[in-house]
Design a protein around this motif. Structure first.
Motif, PDB file in Angstrom:
ATOM      1  N   ALA A 201       0.831  -1.208   0.000  1.00  0.00           N
ATOM      2  CA  ALA A 201       0.000   0.000   0.000  1.00  0.00           C
ATOM      3  C   ALA A 201       0.866   1.260   0.000  1.00  0.00           C
ATOM      4  CB  ALA A 201      -0.931  -0.008   1.208  1.00  0.00           C
ATOM      5  N   LYS A 202       1.959   1.245   0.766  1.00  0.00           N
ATOM      6  CA  LYS A 202       2.845   2.403   0.817  1.00  0.00           C
ATOM      7  C   LYS A 202       3.531   2.619  -0.527  1.00  0.00           C
ATOM      8  CE  LYS A 202       6.698   4.343   3.493  1.00  0.00           C
ATOM      9  NZ  LYS A 202       7.549   4.712   2.350  1.00  0.00           N
ATOM     10  N   LYS A 203       4.020   1.525  -1.134  1.00  0.00           N
ATOM     11  CA  LYS A 203       4.686   1.651  -2.434  1.00  0.00           C
ATOM     12  C   LYS A 203       3.695   2.096  -3.516  1.00  0.00           C
ATOM     13  CE  LYS A 203       6.459  -2.519  -2.077  1.00  0.00           C
ATOM     14  NZ  LYS A 203       7.242  -3.753  -2.368  1.00  0.00           N
ATOM     15  N   PHE A 204       2.459   1.600  -3.424  1.00  0.00           N
ATOM     16  CA  PHE A 204       1.421   2.018  -4.373  1.00  0.00           C
ATOM     17  C   PHE A 204       1.145   3.514  -4.235  1.00  0.00           C
ATOM     18  CE2 PHE A 204      -3.020   2.906  -5.338  1.00  0.00           C
ATOM     19  CZ  PHE A 204      -3.148   2.383  -6.613  1.00  0.00           C
ATOM     20  N   SER A 205       1.078   4.020  -3.009  1.00  0.00           N
ATOM     21  CA  SER A 205       0.810   5.446  -2.784  1.00  0.00           C
ATOM     22  C   SER A 205       1.931   6.316  -3.349  1.00  0.00           C
ATOM     23  CB  SER A 205       0.642   5.716  -1.284  1.00  0.00           C
ATOM     24  OG  SER A 205      -0.465   5.008  -0.767  1.00  0.00           O
ATOM     25  N   GLU A 206       3.179   5.889  -3.146  1.00  0.00           N
ATOM     26  CA  GLU A 206       4.307   6.641  -3.690  1.00  0.00           C
ATOM     27  C   GLU A 206       4.244   6.702  -5.215  1.00  0.00           C
ATOM     28  OE1 GLU A 206       7.803   4.786  -2.233  1.00  0.00           O
ATOM     29  OE2 GLU A 206       7.379   5.212  -0.120  1.00  0.00           O
TER      30      GLU A 206
END
Length: 309
Positions: free
Chosen positions: A81-86
């Motif tokens: 989720a964090k990598k997707f947001s970035e």
């Protein structure tokens, strides 16, 4: 820029990640005070000696303790989720920059005539829209430099950091010396390829393999065409030859050409990684893990985590 990114990731990216079910909060190690203290204060990869001592202390099997540490290491890795947001933030902003660059640059008469980049330099008029484009690009790259220390760590962290510093140096130098025409064109070509790269990453995180393969293929073609084609052969030639012919030798000619050569070396490095990924994809039938992406766990540790679940 920082405030915009925070608001966008909080109220747009995170809900989108939840909608695609990308939350990785399930992979958590069971709570254990003793193991947590060992993990935080002593070692994240216990040796056989440490495992034997913990076995006697906790009355756990060696395998169980080893699985706990594997889960705990997985827990510390950036979530999908964090990598997707970035990637979503970068994708949206690169789309905006590409659209802005198209609207600002394409209507100028000097776009396709590279000799006009140097005519009447350094007394060329700085148009307000070109100035706005340069300032937005500079602020975006400054944001990337600072956030690189807090975002997902990549294998090419140092290379990317150097690239950002060189890009910022080019922006500042071109703005001061009024070489904004050629600078705006060069940064515009950079933004086009990054749109497809971030889109491919988002598709990969969402497990859309076919879409990821297609987007990565488009990215590879655009990257090679812009950064190994247009930039060195058209704009590099203009800086090296046409600037000398139109305005004659000037003190910073060596500096600007050195910067261009450094950027070309970095682009060749990334091109080699892209070609390697394309070869892997040809054999495997899909785009595998990005060779310049964050360092994932080994296959053995990943399998161990699956077995523990």
């Amino acid at each position: 820029m920082f405030i915009s990114r925070f608001l966008f990731e909080t109220y747009v990216c995170k809900p989108c990640a939840s909608w695609f079910e990308l939350d990785d909060c399930k992979n958590r190690a069971p709570s254990n005070v003793i193991l947590e203290k060992v993990y935080m204060d002593f070692t994240k990869n216990p040796t056989n000696k440490h495992l034997m001592s913990l076995t006697r202390q906790l009355q756990w099997s060696k395998r169980r303790i080893d699985e706990w540490f594997a889960l705990r290491r997985q827990q510390d890795k950036p979530s999908t989720a964090k990598k997707f947001s970035e990637s979503m933030w970068k994708f949206v902003f690169h789309v905006y920059l590409a659209f802005l660059g198209t609207c600002v640059i394409i209507r100028n008469p000097w776009v396709f005539d590279t000799r006009q980049y140097w005519e009447n330099w350094p007394f060329q008029n700085l148009l307000p829209d070109i100035r706005y484009h340069m300032v937005v690009e500079l602020s975006f790259y400054l944001c990337l430099v600072f956030m690189q220390f807090f975002d997902t760590k990549r294998k090419d962290f140092l290379v990317m950091f150097v690239h950002h510093l060189i890009s910022i140096s080019v922006f500042v130098y071109c703005y001061i010396t009024n070489m904004t025409r050629i600078a705006s064109i060069c940064v515009y070509l950079h933004d086009i390829a990054d749109v497809f790269l971030e889109a491919a990453k988002m598709a990969n995180y969402c497990k859309q393999q076919r879409l990821c393969n297609a987007l990565f293929g488009v990215f590879a073609v655009v990257f090679m065409a812009t950064r190994l084609g247009f930039l060195p052969l058209v704009f590099g030639r203009s800086i090296y030859y046409e600037s000398w012919e139109v305005i004659g030798p000037f003190p910073s000619w060596y500096f600007i050409n050195t910067i261009v050569i450094l950027l070309l070396i970095l682009h060749i490095y990334w091109s080699c990684l892209i070609i390697a990924m394309m070869i892997k994809a040809w054999h495997k039938g899909k785009v595998s893990k990005d060779d310049r992406s964050d360092v994932e766990s080994s296959e053995g540790e990943t399998e161990q985590v699956k077995q523990s679940h």
